[in-house]
Scaffold this active site. Structure first.
Site, short mmCIF file in Angstrom:
data_model
loop_
_atom_site.label_atom_id
_atom_site.label_comp_id
_atom_site.label_asym_id
_atom_site.label_seq_id
_atom_site.Cartn_x
_atom_site.Cartn_y
_atom_site.Cartn_z
N VAL A 36 6.43 -15.77 -42.85
CA VAL A 36 5.19 -16.54 -42.94
C VAL A 36 5.22 -17.56 -44.07
CG1 VAL A 36 2.72 -16.33 -43.45
CG2 VAL A 36 3.81 -14.70 -41.88
N ARG A 48 -14.71 4.35 -36.70
CA ARG A 48 -15.97 5.07 -36.60
C ARG A 48 -16.00 6.31 -37.48
NH1 ARG A 48 -15.54 3.51 -31.05
NH2 ARG A 48 -14.36 5.42 -30.60
N GLU A 130 -2.29 -12.62 -27.34
CA GLU A 130 -1.10 -12.31 -26.55
C GLU A 130 -1.11 -10.88 -26.01
OE1 GLU A 130 1.58 -12.96 -24.39
OE2 GLU A 130 1.95 -14.51 -25.91
N VAL A 133 -2.86 -9.35 -22.33
CA VAL A 133 -2.29 -9.36 -20.98
C VAL A 133 -0.85 -8.86 -21.04
CG1 VAL A 133 -1.73 -10.75 -18.96
CG2 VAL A 133 -3.73 -11.33 -20.35
N GLY A 135 0.68 -6.30 -22.38
CA GLY A 135 1.21 -5.61 -23.54
C GLY A 135 2.21 -6.41 -24.34
N ASP A 202 -9.01 -3.40 -14.32
CA ASP A 202 -8.16 -3.83 -15.43
C ASP A 202 -7.32 -5.05 -15.03
OD1 ASP A 202 -6.59 -3.06 -18.09
OD2 ASP A 202 -5.08 -3.36 -16.52
N LYS A 206 -7.28 -9.24 -16.39
CA LYS A 206 -6.08 -9.98 -16.78
C LYS A 206 -5.86 -11.19 -15.88
CE LYS A 206 -4.11 -5.71 -18.58
NZ LYS A 206 -3.20 -4.58 -18.35
N GLY A 309 1.42 0.74 -24.45
CA GLY A 309 2.08 1.54 -25.48
C GLY A 309 1.71 1.02 -26.85
#
Length: 445
Positions: A36, A48, A130, A133, A135, A202, A206, A309
């Site tokens: 960076v 929570r 990114e 959609v 993963g 789902d 997407k 994942g």
């Protein structure tokens, strides 16, 4: 030598993805800083319950329930909470406070993306997504940046790993939908309530995001036609296999010409379809995802990999974070999503597709001609007809004669969805049709 000040990163959500993002930020801080040009300081994780058990061992002092204070002290906010609220409110608060945002929240983007992007554009902030959609698969940046100068004509996507796992088990092992779903649940691919996956919700979210990106047009979620896999049977899978196809739940985003007006429009839809086994998407097994892009200049491109994942999705989140952080170091405002084309969204009835229809009909003279006439009445051309006779016993228990039946498998040429749907409706009321065994669309052929 890094001279730029540390960039303060706030994380909203400490679930499987959030925990992995936090771990990688802490463990790879020096390497990320070198990429960076500035340090990335994780200032807190809003959750929570600060005492809940975590899958990753993280410093206790990072956890807080005060998300708003965390947001106000951040340069970049990573939202991994999921759901619509309070995620929407927090993202708007982050943008309005001058922070950039990374999110993996597909449901929120599909429902409120236009509002969020407009808010970011007004203040010069950046909103990256990114991980929303497919993963870990890089597809948002390729569509937004790499293919920005090209014309994307079509996208075929396997974007839900749970349904792909189920359909793959049905194809490979001959399992029923119920058996494959039970296995997916045992392995952790399916939630205790799998409705969002097997119902196609789902994938529809997407599809809305992909279509907006690909066609530079706002495509609201309610414009996405949706069918899930709940009606898919082992018999349909076996029949498709015999014919050289595999059944996949596809998210399809397509640039089309409106047959009624001749003007260009776009379609976004989700449904199970038969895909030729020679097509690259047919080789996507297990819970993996893939997005097949058909571009005018670049040609055919396929992006393949893990669609879910914790650590895999965290990879996409950190990619977005590094991109945003570099912009901070270099300077300049964020760039908005390109949705200036404003192409009309076509109704599902206006799309062009093909069907494979399996019928049980009475085995009598003229039956095939009557069936063909139904297709002809709706201007649907037949590509193939296969017939097999099912012999019947001479008599029933009541000594009534029983006619044998024939099974017809009919493949159509391309026609409008409206014409094909009307054909199927008329077949259902035709006196020679005893049962409509299966109706599936054909894509990728």
């Amino acid at each position: 030598m890094i001279e730029y000040r540390n960039l303060r990163v706030a994380l909203l959500g400490g679930g499987s993805v959030g925990a992995q993002v936090a771990r990688l930020l802490l463990e790879q801080s020096e390497e990320l800083a070198n990429r960076v040009g500035a340090g990335l300081e994780l200032i807190g994780i809003a959750v929570r319950d600060v005492n809940a058990e975590r899958t990753v061992d993280l410093p206790k002092e990072l956890f807080t329930t005060d998300a708003e204070s965390l947001i106000l002290g951040a340069d970049v906010v990573i939202e991994l909470m999921g759901g619509i609220e309070p995620a929407r409110t927090y993202i708007l608060q982050a943008i309005n406070s001058g922070a950039d945002v990374v999110t993996a929240n597909k449901a929120l983007l599909a429902a409120h993306g236009a509002e969020l992007f407009e808010a970011a554009d007004q203040v010069g902030a950046q909103l990256n997504y990114e991980a929303a959609v497919a993963g870990a698969i890089p597809i948002v940046r390729p569509l937004r940046d790499s293919l920005a100068g090209d014309r994307v004509n079509r996208i075929l996507g396997i974007v839900n790993g749970t349904t792909n796992f189920i359909l793959d088990r049905m194809d490979v092992d001959g399992a029923t939908l119920e058996e494959a779903l039970a296995t997916a649940t045992e392995l952790g691919y399916a939630e205790s309530d799998p409705t969002a996956d097997i119902g196609g919700y789902d994938a529809a979210q997407k599809a809305a995001i992909l279509a907006s990106l690909a066609f530079h047009t706002k495509v609201p979620l309610e414009s996405v036609y949706r069918e899930g896999i709940t009606e898919i049977t082992a018999e349909q899978i076996a029949s498709a296999r015999k014919a050289g196809y595999v059944v996949k739940l596809l998210a399809i985003c397509e640039r089309l010409t409106d047959p009624a007006t001749g003007t260009e429009g776009v379609s976004a839809r989700v449904y199970p379809a038969m895909v030729p086994r020679s097509h690259p998407l047919a080789a996507v097994h297990g819970a993996n995802n893939a997005v097949f892009v058909e571009a005018e200049a670049a040609g055919d491109l396929m992006f393949y990999g893990a669609g879910a994942g914790g650590v895999e999705t965290a990879s996409a989140v950190l990619g977005d974070l590094v991109s945003l952080a570099r912009r901070h170091v270099v300077g300049g405002p964020g760039f908005a999503a390109s949705v200036h084309a404003e192409l009309p969204i076509l109704d599902i009835g206006q799309i062009l597709t093909r069907y494979t229809v399996s019928l049980e009909v009475t085995d009598e003279p003229g039956a095939l001609a009557r069936i063909a006439n139904v297709f002809g009445d709706h201007h649907v051309s037949l590509e193939l007809v296969e017939q097999s006779i099912v012999p019947a016993q001479a008599q029933t228990a009541s000594h009534e004669a029983v006619r044998s039946t024939a099974t017809l498998v009919i493949g159509t040429h391309q026609a409008t969805e409206a014409a094909l749907a009307a054909t199927v409706r008329d077949l259902a009321t035709n006196s020679v049709v005893t049962k409509i065994a299966s109706v599936l669309r054909v894509e990728g052929a």
